[in-house]
Design a protein around this motif. Sequence first.
Motif, PDB file in Angstrom:
ATOM      1  N   GLN A   1      11.286  16.643  -7.846  1.00  0.00           N
ATOM      2  CA  GLN A   1      10.577  15.517  -8.426  1.00  0.00           C
ATOM      3  C   GLN A   1      10.266  14.519  -7.314  1.00  0.00           C
ATOM      4  OE1 GLN A   1      12.692  13.697 -11.625  1.00  0.00           O
ATOM      5  NE2 GLN A   1      10.997  12.379 -12.218  1.00  0.00           N
ATOM      6  N   VAL A   2       9.023  14.097  -7.263  1.00  0.00           N
ATOM      7  CA  VAL A   2       8.602  13.168  -6.226  1.00  0.00           C
ATOM      8  C   VAL A   2       9.131  11.771  -6.513  1.00  0.00           C
ATOM      9  CG1 VAL A   2       6.611  12.072  -5.146  1.00  0.00           C
ATOM     10  CG2 VAL A   2       6.522  14.500  -5.735  1.00  0.00           C
ATOM     11  N   HIS A   3       9.752  11.180  -5.490  1.00  0.00           N
ATOM     12  CA  HIS A   3      10.208   9.804  -5.587  1.00  0.00           C
ATOM     13  C   HIS A   3       9.719   9.037  -4.382  1.00  0.00           C
ATOM     14  CE1 HIS A   3      12.760   9.748  -9.109  1.00  0.00           C
ATOM     15  NE2 HIS A   3      13.317  10.883  -8.724  1.00  0.00           N
ATOM     16  N   LEU A   4       9.174   7.858  -4.635  1.00  0.00           N
ATOM     17  CA  LEU A   4       8.761   6.935  -3.588  1.00  0.00           C
ATOM     18  C   LEU A   4       9.363   5.579  -3.926  1.00  0.00           C
ATOM     19  CD1 LEU A   4       5.017   8.010  -3.402  1.00  0.00           C
ATOM     20  CD2 LEU A   4       6.793   8.558  -1.733  1.00  0.00           C
ATOM     21  N   VAL A   5      10.190   5.067  -3.027  1.00  0.00           N
ATOM     22  CA  VAL A   5      10.894   3.816  -3.295  1.00  0.00           C
ATOM     23  C   VAL A   5      10.639   2.836  -2.163  1.00  0.00           C
ATOM     24  CG1 VAL A   5      13.106   2.735  -3.745  1.00  0.00           C
ATOM     25  CG2 VAL A   5      12.672   5.062  -4.556  1.00  0.00           C
ATOM     26  N   GLU A   6      10.023   1.709  -2.499  1.00  0.00           N
ATOM     27  CA  GLU A   6       9.693   0.701  -1.507  1.00  0.00           C
ATOM     28  C   GLU A   6      10.774  -0.373  -1.429  1.00  0.00           C
ATOM     29  OE1 GLU A   6       5.912   2.053  -3.646  1.00  0.00           O
ATOM     30  OE2 GLU A   6       7.949   1.441  -4.178  1.00  0.00           O
ATOM     31  N   ALA A  24      10.808   8.417   0.856  1.00  0.00           N
ATOM     32  CA  ALA A  24      10.180   9.487   0.082  1.00  0.00           C
ATOM     33  C   ALA A  24      11.144  10.653  -0.102  1.00  0.00           C
ATOM     34  CB  ALA A  24       8.923   9.976   0.789  1.00  0.00           C
ATOM     35  N   SER A  25      11.045  11.316  -1.234  1.00  0.00           N
ATOM     36  CA  SER A  25      11.863  12.500  -1.490  1.00  0.00           C
ATOM     37  C   SER A  25      11.166  13.373  -2.533  1.00  0.00           C
ATOM     38  CB  SER A  25      13.265  12.101  -1.975  1.00  0.00           C
ATOM     39  OG  SER A  25      13.180  11.394  -3.192  1.00  0.00           O
ATOM     40  N   GLY A  26      11.609  14.627  -2.591  1.00  0.00           N
ATOM     41  CA  GLY A  26      11.100  15.520  -3.616  1.00  0.00           C
ATOM     42  C   GLY A  26       9.857  16.309  -3.263  1.00  0.00           C
ATOM     43  N   PHE A  27       9.427  16.194  -2.007  1.00  0.00           N
ATOM     44  CA  PHE A  27       8.257  16.965  -1.567  1.00  0.00           C
ATOM     45  C   PHE A  27       8.323  17.103  -0.046  1.00  0.00           C
ATOM     46  CE2 PHE A  27       5.615  13.590   0.335  1.00  0.00           C
ATOM     47  CZ  PHE A  27       6.194  12.447  -0.198  1.00  0.00           C
ATOM     48  N   PRO A  28       7.591  18.062   0.521  1.00  0.00           N
ATOM     49  CA  PRO A  28       7.607  18.250   1.979  1.00  0.00           C
ATOM     50  C   PRO A  28       6.871  17.118   2.671  1.00  0.00           C
ATOM     51  CG  PRO A  28       6.050  19.753   0.964  1.00  0.00           C
ATOM     52  CD  PRO A  28       6.779  19.092  -0.156  1.00  0.00           C
ATOM     53  N   ASN A  74       9.247  10.976  10.340  1.00  0.00           N
ATOM     54  CA  ASN A  74       9.310  12.224   9.582  1.00  0.00           C
ATOM     55  C   ASN A  74      10.725  12.782   9.481  1.00  0.00           C
ATOM     56  OD1 ASN A  74       6.602  12.245   8.916  1.00  0.00           O
ATOM     57  ND2 ASN A  74       6.013  13.548  10.643  1.00  0.00           N
ATOM     58  N   ALA A  75      11.587  12.394  10.393  1.00  0.00           N
ATOM     59  CA  ALA A  75      12.974  12.845  10.331  1.00  0.00           C
ATOM     60  C   ALA A  75      13.725  12.147   9.202  1.00  0.00           C
ATOM     61  CB  ALA A  75      13.670  12.586  11.656  1.00  0.00           C
ATOM     62  N   LYS A  76      13.240  10.953   8.840  1.00  0.00           N
ATOM     63  CA  LYS A  76      13.896  10.179   7.785  1.00  0.00           C
ATOM     64  C   LYS A  76      13.107  10.162   6.488  1.00  0.00           C
ATOM     65  CE  LYS A  76      16.290   7.033  10.963  1.00  0.00           C
ATOM     66  NZ  LYS A  76      16.495   5.612  11.355  1.00  0.00           N
ATOM     67  N   ASN A  77      11.995  10.872   6.448  1.00  0.00           N
ATOM     68  CA  ASN A  77      11.121  10.858   5.262  1.00  0.00           C
ATOM     69  C   ASN A  77      10.773   9.428   4.848  1.00  0.00           C
ATOM     70  OD1 ASN A  77      11.389  13.606   5.297  1.00  0.00           O
ATOM     71  ND2 ASN A  77      12.073  13.806   3.170  1.00  0.00           N
ATOM     72  N   ALA A  78      10.331   8.657   5.818  1.00  0.00           N
ATOM     73  CA  ALA A  78      10.055   7.252   5.549  1.00  0.00           C
ATOM     74  C   ALA A  78       8.747   6.819   6.184  1.00  0.00           C
ATOM     75  CB  ALA A  78      11.191   6.381   6.065  1.00  0.00           C
ATOM     76  N   VAL A  79       8.107   5.885   5.537  1.00  0.00           N
ATOM     77  CA  VAL A  79       6.891   5.274   6.072  1.00  0.00           C
ATOM     78  C   VAL A  79       7.079   3.763   6.022  1.00  0.00           C
ATOM     79  CG1 VAL A  79       5.711   5.358   3.838  1.00  0.00           C
ATOM     80  CG2 VAL A  79       4.370   5.203   5.925  1.00  0.00           C
ATOM     81  N   PHE A 111       1.014  10.210  -7.156  1.00  0.00           N
ATOM     82  CA  PHE A 111       2.375   9.764  -6.892  1.00  0.00           C
ATOM     83  C   PHE A 111       2.348   8.448  -6.123  1.00  0.00           C
ATOM     84  CE2 PHE A 111       4.185  13.559  -8.493  1.00  0.00           C
ATOM     85  CZ  PHE A 111       3.365  14.598  -8.095  1.00  0.00           C
ATOM     86  N   ARG A 112       2.958   7.435  -6.694  1.00  0.00           N
ATOM     87  CA  ARG A 112       3.089   6.150  -6.031  1.00  0.00           C
ATOM     88  C   ARG A 112       4.395   5.516  -6.475  1.00  0.00           C
ATOM     89  NH1 ARG A 112      -0.677   1.452  -8.550  1.00  0.00           N
ATOM     90  NH2 ARG A 112       1.197   0.250  -8.102  1.00  0.00           N
ATOM     91  N   GLY A 113       4.916   4.641  -5.650  1.00  0.00           N
ATOM     92  CA  GLY A 113       6.154   3.973  -5.987  1.00  0.00           C
ATOM     93  C   GLY A 113       5.921   2.781  -6.909  1.00  0.00           C
TER      94      GLY A 113
END
Length: 122
Positions: A1-6, A24-28, A74-79, A111-113
């Motif tokens: 499940q895609v999760h985006l948390v700001e 970000a989590s739940g997707f590549p 990309n190592a932390k799945n973060a933007v 998908f958006r947070g």
Amino acid sequence: QVHLVESGGGLVQPGGALRLSCAASGFPFTSYSMTWGRQAPGKGPEWVSSISSDTEIKTYKESVKGRFFISRDNAKNAVYLQMNSLGPEDTALYFCARGTFEFTDLRLAAFRGQGTQVTVSA
């Protein structure tokens, strides 16, 4: 499940700075461009900035060029979005979204947070 948390929003004085984060989590994560958007009260969502999956391409809304800087780990799945020289016109709910929306209505984002509030006021 895609999760985006700001996170990282808050109240800041004009001329101040904030750094927003999106986990970000739940997707590549490394397979997708990422976008920061914002929505002011009573207005529709607007695109602010996007970054390609390999970080090579970064694009910005004209009004934030030279003040806002997008990056990703990309190592932390973060933007991230570093926002400098903030003005009252930047007050909005800021959110991250999967994909690139420079020329596409952000209301179509699959998908958006939930967003983080940024308020610029003296």
